[in-house]
Design an enzyme around this catalytic site. Structure first.
Site, PDB file in Angstrom:
ATOM      1  CG  ASP A 107      -1.765   1.241   1.307  1.00  0.00           C
ATOM      2  OD1 ASP A 107      -2.568   1.461   0.379  1.00  0.00           O
ATOM      3  OD2 ASP A 107      -1.613   2.012   2.281  1.00  0.00           O
ATOM      4  CG  HIS A 160       3.222   6.451  -4.607  1.00  0.00           C
ATOM      5  ND1 HIS A 160       2.137   5.606  -4.545  1.00  0.00           N
ATOM      6  CD2 HIS A 160       2.809   7.639  -4.110  1.00  0.00           C
ATOM      7  CE1 HIS A 160       1.108   6.271  -4.040  1.00  0.00           C
ATOM      8  NE2 HIS A 160       1.494   7.497  -3.765  1.00  0.00           N
ATOM      9  CG  ASP A 207      -7.725   3.149  -3.742  1.00  0.00           C
ATOM     10  OD1 ASP A 207      -8.211   2.966  -2.624  1.00  0.00           O
ATOM     11  OD2 ASP A 207      -6.581   2.773  -4.065  1.00  0.00           O
TER      12      ASP A 207
END
Length: 1611
Positions: free
Chosen positions: A594, A597, A695
């Protein structure tokens, strides 16, 4: 190949290094699974950290050296461990170098092998400084995991169908199986659970409060749920259902109410361990209070009401913040210095010093007693700007930030300030006044520095306010935003960036007091996302202004975790998260990282390394938002990410959605078959392509209710992992929010009613269609349908083909998307007919969504329910006639048409249909025949393909071919082919270009590049699909010739079957046939050559093929007939034109270069033939061809010379002085290199010209043994040669002047040197005759080289040395030459002549390194320490020109040279003349130097017009071979073994460039020359015989020298 056992060595930089050495992985291709090998070329300085290389367990990886690394002592290290060792990221193992061949003369076959046993991310690096310290190149490779299925099977990555479920919505643990059964029954084979751990106060799915506790919401009856319980559930559904599981690994943040956070606040970014956040915290608190005031209506009078409804409100808010709220905070004080305090310190320091001492930092004072001087005219600002210099740089005074970020506690370097400002002042009368003025100057500079700091801060604050305004606009005004409504304390104006764990204050002043206390450690920064930020930068660390500039999209329910750089920096956090990671990895088959980045990459590396220790085949998924593929690759490489999440909802129309389907996996339909061993090429990250992620807003909201089905169908056709999120299939018409959603999913119930919101089944939503699509996707992946074609039928309709290259079955799915709600959902309208290549076996499914009632959607309060007023209409596994959507309009199994055409009769928006297509029966038979053919070439065709009929054994056919035949089969350029008289040339592709060769090499050269990139759109492939011209061309040209007829008929038979298969498959089968034939034929070619070639390296074998390339039978350029008394190995052909069946001699000749010197009189040059003969014929073992050329040219001897241009003998031209000496050198080489080679001396030679004046005679008219021809050549030179060419004039040579036709040669008996030529002709290899009337150089030789040319003198010496030894052994009857001098007969023995040459050579040719008294013509010398190019030239200055010709002399007669002088001269050649491929033909400092040859351009420039500078600088390749041979010879003489092996390394580096040029050349040869510095020369021959030959000579000599040295070392 040898494998070394593990041996441990030591390497610096903390790496442990050991020597390390496989398995078989499934590969979907038309061939049976064989060991897959990927080859990676290493290049110096190449760090491929952003390049992705994907591999599979069981494969083998070979590293080999690129040209820049050849001959370097490269050591290569990998952190992929041997099978008996665990993986440690910082532990590297050295790989051993191995060789494909027995050759050691070059590094083209050197490789290091790694067998891939583990999945994950691995790094390699290499160095060549013998220490392993410096990484001269590096990169990563990622090995995919194997995903286990029950029964020992493995789930291919491209068969994954995953569904995301929000774990918190599953309900109690006892409900899990019924809930997850929905995924299983819908056809998913993998379930992604969002975090199953205890969640925080917000109940966000990703806000974990306790990583080691299972969410208590799952508990029942007071029983605590454990990881073991979840593990048992995961194992059960895997065993019973074959469903794998993945869950999230949340490493970047934790819920603010995590119980361990209070005790360990150091785990977050708080105001004690991260004081740089203090100003941002104070700003955050001020914004919070301002938000509360807005909510209370306190700012409505100034234009900011609680209900913000327009941009004017936002602009007013920004104005208030900048002008009223933020100035009160005085945030600049956290960055500025206290001016008064620093000035006071400065004064005191000045007074203490009185007169200042020497300035600090090494600066010297300008005047006075250690102080700089400032005049009364200097301003105080100038004092700060014109500072004394230290180390070449001016002193600079800057604000030093207070690391604790306290108000007015920043400082400056006081010592530096004293150096700058404590200076003499002419405007001060007393010391006190001086100090006062210095202090004031210092004050003004401090104020300027503070102003600069304040200005920078204001920029940040302005950006902060603007970002606040953008956030408010999105959340409250934007149509795509959440529309939060009026500002309240629950829905504040802006999200808070910080969390105080134990209470809140009521003003920013109180907050500031708190942050100066110990409790500041409980003020923690929230995590979030920064748009457009560098994902490799930690935005919470010092140096980042993200929090101050309000650039963070903050998640107010969690805090960002602060790991530091290593576990010691935060022991509790590392330990806690490691336990969490390993507990997760033990249970689940994979993890999704999760917020990948933003997770510190070194932390993710550490955790995943540990996870793979407990789950070696861990499947790792991540979603990255870097926006750049190279940045994505950094994460994929370092973390070993298996699949990156991609989303179909990112597509803005159907065309883009189709593009994504093609982009994310598979090869194009009809892709080329690739060999099991092939280059490792960069890849894109494996995709997990989702129709919707959890999402994002749902498709029904964003597009229309009719789009989920067709978009899901398109996703299902992607050749990669696919998936969805729970609710999509049930047509939930809203976003199931990961934070706000609190309801439960329905469970599976086969018998549930349509209106039952508590359960779902096949009748719900599009579940039935989704199940069919998921199962189809899995079957396609497992059955090897890995080829993809996407066709945009119209604006909304996309057709996707998945093709299996093994069975040639296809599945074609057509989907009509609905990105917008259709005006008429039931209308089909006009749709172009669909043409299906092949036979439709069945319709796999057809489906559409139909609205049954206009009912409004009622959202249930307890369960997540979907639309129930839409019904799926679907049929599965039906025949064409049973379809409700299409009807057949043409074609079919019984028709002659290769396609079936269907019309769409009922295909409204939201419809899908999928066809299963196979080949027609006759086509299947043709495929079987082709595969039978391919078996002959070693293709391991998969079982299930029936073996086709084999008419002939291909190997036996090609084994009967001679090397001359193979020249025709493989090569033949356009002029050679046209010479056959059949009217054809090379194959031409309209709209593109002509191939280089008529033979197979012409096709292979093009296909090699196309194959590597699967460039099926190339004009070459298009030509194959459009017609059968290319296959017919190949077969027809071979059938015409008796010796190749069988092979041509073999191709005819194979190509007959090729023509029967679908046109889209023809390129790949054509390529496989030709590639297999080519590989077999080249092996046959090498098999007819010497052991040096058959056991040689890749480079040796590639160069050896040039022998077949240049040596062949061309009718317009025959050899004169040899004596009929020679009974062995003289090729003959039947003259089919006469019909007499009489056999005629047809010996092969050597083309000088292709294509310019390949046929007719221009093909066969004496000089070129005998420079090339040693390498191309003797080294390769083609002794008969070499013998025939030697004897044929001997028969043409006239005037003591052999022809320059052979002209079939009868039309020979005798205008070169050097060809006869190259011929003599070859006779010598033949005698020494061939067993019983001396026998050639007694073989009969048919004299074409028994006397100088006789006309050409028939074969057998006069015959003499070869040794007499040799003697005649020497005798004629000794006596002197002088004649005028026959037929002199324009008809013979349009460019030569009359004087140029006068040929003379002889021996200067004072020195023994051979001489000849005049200023009007050019009788050596540098033979360019001017051609330009415009420039006035016509008829003038550019390089006459008359007198005694250095290489001719050396060739003569070589011949004499050899003849002396031959005579002494009794093998040559003559001991010298006899000639007339002043009418008297004089005899000179070969020994005397040899000695005279030896005595005079260096006296005349050596140019001393230093001037000396009595030196001859010192004014002409411009380069010393070299050898002259000639002696006695008409233009004396040309004797002294630096050219590479003395290197030739060194190689053929090294005894002429003093080794030390020779070595120095060779070093100068290497420094001055040697280029990347060739050697400059003239010193670049010479006034005549012109490095670029353009023969096709005429101009007024004398030196270059019409290529006049052919030998005045352009870099020729063939002399490089002699230069390298000379270096090899003299290296051991001047420096022993050490210098010899260093020389070997340098030679290898040079040869590596030739290897690369050879590999890249479509001609598969080395060029005649290059322009300056290796630039391409378009006017030279792209492949030249002597270029390849002399490089092969080097390899041959080097191999002998290395073996000889090794044997001596052993002795």
């Amino acid at each position: 190949m040898a494998e070394g056992g593990p041996t441990t060595n030591s390497v610096a930089a903390g790496h442990t290094v050991a020597t390390s050495p496989s398995g078989a992985a499934a590969q979907n291709s038309p061939v049976r699974q064989v060991q897959q090998v990927r080859v990676l070329q290493l290049n110096d300085g190449e760090h491929l950290n952003t390049t992705l290389f994907r591999l599979q367990k069981g494969w083998t990886l070979h590293f080999f050296l690129g040209p820049s690394l050849c001959a370097r002592p490269v050591r290569i290290f990998v952190n992929h461990p041997p099978a008996d060792r665990p993986f440690r990221r910082d532990e590297y193992y050295e790989l051993k170098w191995q060789y494909y061949s027995q050759s050691r003369c070059d590094d083209s076959d050197r490789y290091a092998e790694l067998q891939l046993k583990l999945a994950g991310s691995f790094q390699y690096f290499f160095s060549y400084d013998n220490s392993g310290n410096k990484k001269h190149g590096s990169g990563y490779f990622v090995v995919d995991p194997l995903l286990p299925l029950p029964g020992g099977d493995v789930l291919p990555l491209d068969s994954i169908c995953i569904q995301t479920v929000l774990s918190k919505c599953i309900g109690p643990f006892s409900n899990w199986e019924r809930c997850v059964r929905v995924s299983k029954e819908t056809g998913y084979n993998m379930v992604h659970f969002t975090p199953i751990q205890a969640l925080g106060e917000s109940n966000s799915s990703y806000c974990i409060s306790d990583q080691m506790r299972i969410n208590p919401a799952f508990e029942e009856d007071g029983r605590t749920l454990t990881y073991d319980d979840v593990g048992e559930f995961v194992r059960r559904i895997h065993k019973d259902w074959g469903v794998l599981t993945v869950t999230d690994l949340v490493l970047n943040h934790t819920s603010w109410d995590s119980p361990w956070l209070v005790e360990h606040p150091e785990c977050g970014y708080n105001l004690l361990n991260s004081p740089h956040l203090r100003p941002a915290y104070l700003l955050d608190r001020a914004l919070a209070y301002f938000s509360a005031q807005v909510a209370d209506g306190q700012w409505e009078g100034q234009g900011v009401p609680a209900n913000i409804t327009n941009d004017g409100h936002i602009r007013a808010m920004e104005r208030i913040l900048l002008e009223q709220v933020l100035p009160e905070l005085k945030l600049w004080e956290f960055y500025c210095a206290d001016v008064e305090d620093l000035v006071q310190q400065f004064k005191e320091a000045c007074e203490a010093r009185s007169l200042a001492t020497t300035p600090t930092h090494g600066a010297k004072p300008s005047h006075g007693q250690g102080r700089a001087k400032v005049t009364a005219t200097d301003t105080d600002n100038e004092v700060g700007n014109a500072l004394p210099e230290a180390g070449g740089k001016k002193y600079q005074l800057t604000v030093v930030q207070d690391p604790a970020y306290r108000r007015l506690m920043s400082s400056v370097d006081l010592g530096r300030a004293l150096t700058i400002f404590n200076v003499e002042r002419t405007d001060a009368e007393t010391e006190k006044e001086r100090i006062q003025k210095c202090s004031e100057a210092f004050r003004k500079h401090l104020e300027k520095l503070n102003a600069d700091v304040t200005r920078d801060l204001q920029h940040h604050l302005k950006a902060a306010v603007e970002n606040c305004g953008k956030g408010v606009g999105y959340e409250r005004l934007d149509g795509q935003g959440p529309k939060l409504g009026p500002v309240t304390r629950e829905k504040p104006l802006v999200t808070e960036y910080f969390r105080l764990l134990n209470g809140q204050n009521d003003s920013w002043q109180a907050d500031e007091k708190l942050m100066n206390k110990k409790d500041a450690r409980h003020i923690l920064a929230h995590n979030g996302w920064v748009m457009g930020d560098d994902p490799l930068r930690n935005f919470a660390e010092a140096g980042s202004n993200v929090y101050l500039r309000r650039e963070l999209l903050a998640w107010g329910d969690n805090v960002k975790l602060r790991y530091g750089k290593r576990p010691e920096d935060c022991p509790f956090l590392w330990k806690h998260m490691l336990e969490y990671t390993m507990a997760t990895a033990r249970i689940f088959h994979g993890v999704r990282i999760d917020n990948c980045h933003s997770t510190p990459i070194h932390v993710a590396e550490f955790m995943l390394d540990a996870a793979r220790q407990v789950n070696p085949d861990l499947y790792v998924v991540a979603e990255l938002f870097t926006g750049k593929e190279d940045l994505d690759n950094v994460f994929v490489n370092r973390l070993g990410i298996t699949s990156l999440v991609r989303e179909a909802m990112s597509a803005f129309d159907s065309h883009e959605e189709g593009r994504l389907v093609y982009r994310y996996g598979g090869e194009p339909v009809g892709a080329f078959w690739k060999p099991a061993t092939r280059p490792l090429t960069p890849a894109i990250a494996h995709a997990m392509f989702l129709d919707l992620t959890h999402d994002n807003p749902c498709a029904i909201q964003k597009r229309s209710v009719y789009d989920p089905l067709p978009s899901a169908a398109l996703v299902a056709m992607a050749s990669c992992a696919i998936g969805s999120t729970r609710g999509y299939d049930e047509l939930v018409p809203h976003h199931i929010h990961v934070v706000e959603e609190a309801r439960c999913y329905p469970v599976w119930d086969d018998d549930s009613k349509k209106d039952d919101v508590q359960s779902v089944n096949n009748r719900s939503g599009i579940i039935a269609a989704k199940r069919a699509l998921n199962l189809l996707h899995q079957q396609l992946g497992m059955a090897g349908f890995n080829q993809v074609y996407v066709d945009q039928v119209d604006e909304n309709i996309v057709a996707v083909t998945r093709h299996c290259p093994n069975s040639h079955h296809s599945v074609i799915l057509v989907a009509r998307t609905a990105f917008k709600h259709p005006h008429n959902p039931q209308a089909t309208g006009y749709i172009p007919p669909l043409c299906i290549p092949g036979v439709v076996e069945e319709i796999i499914l057809e489906a559409r969504l139909v609205q049954k009632s206009p009912d409004e959607f009622n959202q249930d309060r307890t369960f997540i329910n979907g639309l129930n007023n839409y019904q799926l209409e679907m049929q599965e596994h039906i025949q064409l006639y049973g379809s409700a959507m299409i009807e057949l309009s043409g074609g079919g199994e019984g028709s002659n048409s290769p396609v079936q055409e269907v019309d769409f009769i009922n295909f409204p928006p939201g419809s899908i249909i999928a066809f299963r297509v196979s080949l027609p029966q006759h086509t299947r038979q043709a495929v079987s025949t082709l595969r039978g053919c391919l078996r002959e070439f070693g293709f391991h065709v998969r079982p299930g393909s029936p073996k086709g009929e084999q008419r002939w054994d291909f190997l036996s056919i090609v084994s009967e071919l001679s090397l001359s035949d193979l020249n025709r089969v493989l090569y033949r350029c356009d002029p050679e082919e046209r010479d056959e008289g059949w009217g054809g040339g090379v194959y031409h592709i309209p709209g593109w270009q002509s191939l280089k060769y008529c033979g197979l090499q012409g096709f292979i050269s093009v296909m090699a590049d196309i194959r590597n990139t699967n460039d099926l759109g190339h004009p070459f492939c298009e030509n194959l699909r459009q017609g059968d011209w290319m296959p017919d061309y190949i077969a027809n040209r071979l059938v015409r010739h008796r010796t190749t007829k069988k092979l041509g008929q073999w191709f005819e038979g194979v190509f007959d079957s090729l023509k029967e298969i679908p046109r889209y498959l023809i390129p790949c089968y054509f390529d496989a046939i030709l590639a297999g034939a080519y590989a077999t034929i080249t092996e046959i070619t090498w098999g007819q050559m010497s052991e040096f070639v058959t056991q040689g390296s890749t480079l040796v074998r590639a160069l050896a093929l040039c022998s077949a390339q240049f040596c062949g039978d061309v009718a317009s350029s025959p050899l004169p007939h040899l004596s009929t008394k020679i009974l062995k190995d003289i090729p003959t052909v039947v003259n089919e034109e006469t019909g007499t069946c009489r056999r005629e001699q047809r010996c092969s000749t050597l083309a000088a270069g292709l294509p310019h010197f390949s046929s007719g009189v221009m093909r066969c040059w004496g000089r070129d033939t005998f420079i090339a003969l040693r390498g191309l014929l003797l080294v390769t073992g083609r002794y008969s061809d070499a013998r025939n050329l030697i004897l044929a040219f001997a028969g043409c001897l006239r005037h003591g010379l052999i022809p320059n241009l052979l002209g079939a003998g009868a039309h020979a031209r005798f205008n070169c002085r050097d060809a006869v000496w190259w011929w003599l050198q070859c006779v010598q080489d033949y005698c020494t290199m061939v067993d019983d080679g001396l026998d050639i001396l007694t073989l009969p030679v048919c004299r074409l010209f028994p006397t100088d004046e006789s006309p050409p005679r028939d074969s057998g008219y006069t015959e003499e043994p070869l040794y007499k021809i040799i003697q005649e050549a020497l005798q004629r030179h000794a006596q002197g040669i002088s004649f005028r060419e026959r037929h002199a004039g324009p008809s013979l040579d349009i460019n030569m002047s009359s004087e140029g036709f006068n040929v003379n040669a002889g021996v200067d008996w004072e020195t023994g040197f051979v001489f000849g030529g005049n200023e009007h002709n050019c009788g050596t290899w540098m033979d360019k005759m001017g051609e330009s009337d415009m420039a006035g150089n016509k008829g003038k030789p550019a390089t006459p080289r008359d007198g005694s040319a250095v290489e001719i003198v050396a060739l003569c010496k070589s011949t004499l040395r050899w003849l002396v030894a031959l005579h002494q052994s009794g093998a040559y009857p003559y001991d010298g030459v006899t000639f007339l001098t002043d009418g008297k007969e004089t005899t000179v023995t070969f020994a005397e002549w040899d000695a005279k040459l030896q005595d005079n050579f260096e006296k005349k040719f050596w140019v001393a390194s230093e001037p000396y008294e009595g030196e001859e013509k010192p004014g002409l010398i411009h380069r010393r320490g070299v050898y002259k190019d000639s002696v006695g030239a008409s233009f004396p200055w040309t004797d002294y020109q630096l050219r590479p010709n003395f290197c030739i002399a060194m190689a053929v007669a090294p005894e002429l040279f003093t080794p030390e002088r020779a070595w120095k001269a060779l070093e100068i050649v290497e420094t001055v003349l040697l280029g990347p491929l060739g050697v400059k033909t003239l010193d670049p400092k010479d006034w005549k130097y012109r490095g670029n040859y353009i023969n096709s351009v005429d101009s007024h420039e004398v030196e270059t017009a019409r290529g006049f500078n052919y030998h005045q600088g352009p870099e020729w390749l063939w002399p490089v071979g002699y230069f390298l041979r000379a270096k090899l010879h003299f290296s051991s003489l001047v420096g022993g073994a050490d210098t010899f092996y260093k020389c070997i390394d340098k030679v290898k580096v040079t040869l590596s460039n030739h290897h690369q040029a050879l590999l890249k050349s479509p001609w598969k040869g080395l060029p005649e020359l290059t322009n300056a510095d290796g630039a391409f020369c378009k006017d030279g021959c792209p492949t030249q015989a002597w270029s390849a030959s002399t490089i092969l000579d080097v390899l041959y000599d080097m191999d002998k020298l290395v073996r000889g040295n090794n044997q001596m070392s052993t002795v």
